[in-house]
Design an enzyme around this catalytic site. Sequence first.
Site, short mmCIF file in Angstrom:
data_model
loop_
_atom_site.label_atom_id
_atom_site.label_comp_id
_atom_site.label_asym_id
_atom_site.label_seq_id
_atom_site.Cartn_x
_atom_site.Cartn_y
_atom_site.Cartn_z
N PRO A 1 0.95 -1.21 -0.02
CA PRO A 1 0.01 0.01 0.01
C PRO A 1 0.90 1.29 -0.20
O PRO A 1 1.87 1.45 0.78
CB PRO A 1 -0.96 -0.27 1.46
CG PRO A 1 0.10 -1.07 2.12
CD PRO A 1 0.91 -1.90 1.21
N GLN B 1 -7.18 -1.96 3.51
CA GLN B 1 -6.15 -1.45 4.83
C GLN B 1 -6.89 -0.27 5.38
O GLN B 1 -7.18 0.67 4.80
CB GLN B 1 -4.67 -1.03 4.47
CG GLN B 1 -3.83 -0.65 5.85
CD GLN B 1 -2.43 -0.13 5.56
OE1 GLN B 1 -2.40 1.02 4.93
NE2 GLN B 1 -1.45 -0.86 5.77
N CYS C 1 2.42 3.34 9.64
CA CYS C 1 2.36 4.80 9.00
C CYS C 1 3.02 5.72 10.09
O CYS C 1 2.54 6.04 11.23
CB CYS C 1 1.15 5.40 8.66
SG CYS C 1 1.12 7.07 8.01
N LYS D 1 -0.01 -4.44 9.44
CA LYS D 1 1.37 -4.19 8.93
C LYS D 1 2.06 -3.30 10.02
O LYS D 1 1.36 -2.30 10.39
CB LYS D 1 1.02 -3.50 7.64
CG LYS D 1 2.31 -3.03 6.91
CD LYS D 1 2.04 -2.67 5.42
CE LYS D 1 3.11 -2.37 4.74
NZ LYS D 1 3.79 -0.84 4.96
N GLY E 1 10.11 -3.47 2.61
CA GLY E 1 11.30 -2.79 2.94
C GLY E 1 12.55 -2.80 1.90
O GLY E 1 13.33 -3.87 2.19
N ASP E 2 12.74 -2.04 1.01
CA ASP E 2 13.78 -2.07 -0.19
C ASP E 2 14.03 -3.24 -0.78
O ASP E 2 15.10 -3.82 -0.96
CB ASP E 2 15.12 -1.58 0.85
CG ASP E 2 15.09 -0.15 1.35
OD1 ASP E 2 14.18 0.51 1.41
OD2 ASP E 2 16.19 0.19 2.01
N GLY F 1 7.16 -2.00 -2.69
CA GLY F 1 6.53 -0.52 -2.74
C GLY F 1 7.11 0.22 -3.72
O GLY F 1 6.72 0.36 -4.96
N ARG F 2 8.04 1.21 -3.18
CA ARG F 2 8.64 2.28 -4.03
C ARG F 2 9.19 1.89 -5.27
O ARG F 2 8.91 2.57 -6.32
CB ARG F 2 9.54 2.87 -3.24
CG ARG F 2 8.88 4.03 -1.98
CD ARG F 2 9.86 4.49 -1.20
NE ARG F 2 10.46 3.45 -0.13
CZ ARG F 2 11.39 3.43 0.67
NH1 ARG F 2 11.82 5.07 0.84
NH2 ARG F 2 11.66 2.49 1.17
C1 FMN Z 1 4.48 7.61 -0.52
C2 FMN Z 1 4.37 6.36 0.60
C3 FMN Z 1 3.16 6.05 1.12
C4 FMN Z 1 2.81 5.01 1.90
N1 FMN Z 1 1.48 4.64 2.36
C5 FMN Z 1 1.54 3.53 3.02
C6 FMN Z 1 0.07 3.29 3.49
O1 FMN Z 1 -1.04 3.65 3.09
N2 FMN Z 1 -0.15 1.88 4.23
C7 FMN Z 1 0.87 1.46 4.48
O2 FMN Z 1 1.04 0.37 5.34
N3 FMN Z 1 2.18 1.69 4.24
C8 FMN Z 1 2.42 2.58 3.50
N4 FMN Z 1 3.83 2.84 2.95
C9 FMN Z 1 4.75 2.09 3.43
C10 FMN Z 1 5.09 1.04 2.36
O3 FMN Z 1 3.79 0.33 2.09
C11 FMN Z 1 6.35 0.06 2.65
O4 FMN Z 1 6.18 -0.64 3.76
C12 FMN Z 1 7.68 0.87 2.79
O5 FMN Z 1 7.50 2.07 1.64
C13 FMN Z 1 8.75 0.16 2.43
O6 FMN Z 1 8.75 -0.70 1.39
P1 FMN Z 1 9.59 -0.17 -0.19
O7 FMN Z 1 10.88 0.02 0.24
O8 FMN Z 1 9.34 -1.35 -1.09
O9 FMN Z 1 8.91 1.15 -0.60
C14 FMN Z 1 4.13 4.18 2.13
C15 FMN Z 1 5.42 4.25 1.83
C16 FMN Z 1 5.50 5.58 0.92
C17 FMN Z 1 6.68 5.81 0.53
#
Ligand code: FMN
Length: 318
Positions: free
Chosen positions: A16, A70, A100, A139, A201-202, A223-224
């Site tokens: 998300p 969520q 969050c 989460k 995470g990453d 995610g990102r």
């Molecule tokens: C812009 C942004 C918005 C996010 N929104 C949510 C969210 O709505 N709910 C949630 O559980 N995590 C949220 N996250 C966290 C991501 O789901 C994820 O756990 C985190 O970015 C690490 O994973 P990644 O490195 O693959 O991005 C958000 C992260 C970012 C950067």
Amino acid sequence: MKLYGLDLVHGLLLAPLSGYTSWPMRVLSRRFGAELCYTEMISAEGLLMNTRNTLSLLRRPAEDAPLVAQIFTTSPRHAAHAARIIEDQGFNGIDINMGCPVRKVVSKGAGAALMRDLPLAQSLADAVVGAVRIPVSVKMRAGWDSGSINAVELATALEKIGVHCIILHPRTRADMYKGTPRWDLFADLRQSISIPVVGSGDIRSASDLECLRTLGCDAFMVGRSAVGRPWVFRELLGGSAPSMDERREIMLEHLDMLGALYGRDKAAAFMKKFISGYVRGLQGASIFRNLACAALTFEDLKEMIKALPASLVSVIKE
Ligand SMILES: Cc1cc2nc3c(=O)[nH]c(=O)nc-3n(C[C@H](O)[C@H](O)[C@H](O)COP(=O)(O)O)c2cc1C
């Protein structure tokens, strides 16, 4: 492996991401291998008050399945009520946000602030588990700060309550998104609970997946890395990067889907959040980014994407 009662082949999930993972990004990610997606976080109170913005977060086309919704809140009663609405709408599961880090959310005691209030975190999970028949996940972060790493303690309590799986982004609230995630926490978690563990995470490469698998993760949330790169799922599974033509087609389709969701006036602004990702690594990327950001209308942006010249933007790095 089974998650939320679904048989997953690779266990690749789209995370998300508030402001990004509305249905267009989810539909495109699924096409390249994401097996399960999550809505952006949804305020339980917003849902109960039927606010237009909140309801729009639940909208999705039939192809956007399976899907977990969520929620975030500090009220067990509101959480239970919102969970019933979500169950009635046919979602495959409900996730409770305890990760969050943004001030607007933690200042009210929700999101990662729940890592500082384990009794309330457990009450929320208990209320949701008791309210619905669909699987409930949580989460979470590693803890509030480096002096209070308590994800394993909370996850152990949540397993006893009947939570179906734990999604861990192993940074603390104080870390926000900085530094290296504490992946070693996955091994501690794996030893302490027997419900599925989802790593977040990453995650960027097939070797990251392998490492997390070794540490005990059952599924992997991206995610990102998927923002403006829905094909990352194909790459994680050993597939190819897109050709320039494919990239252009995906961008055009993404823009059209955003138009269908938000209306043409707003779609161009939403699309601009994805442009950097779409052109990253291409020669001429910064020129295109600047031009695209200056585009005033949906049609202007569409014409610019159509004109992305294959000769200029040969891939220089992936
Ligand atoms: C812009 C942004 C918005 C996010 N929104 C949510 C969210 O709505 N709910 C949630 O559980 N995590 C949220 N996250 C966290 C991501 O789901 C994820 O756990 C985190 O970015 C690490 O994973 P990644 O490195 O693959 O991005 C958000 C992260 C970012 C950067």
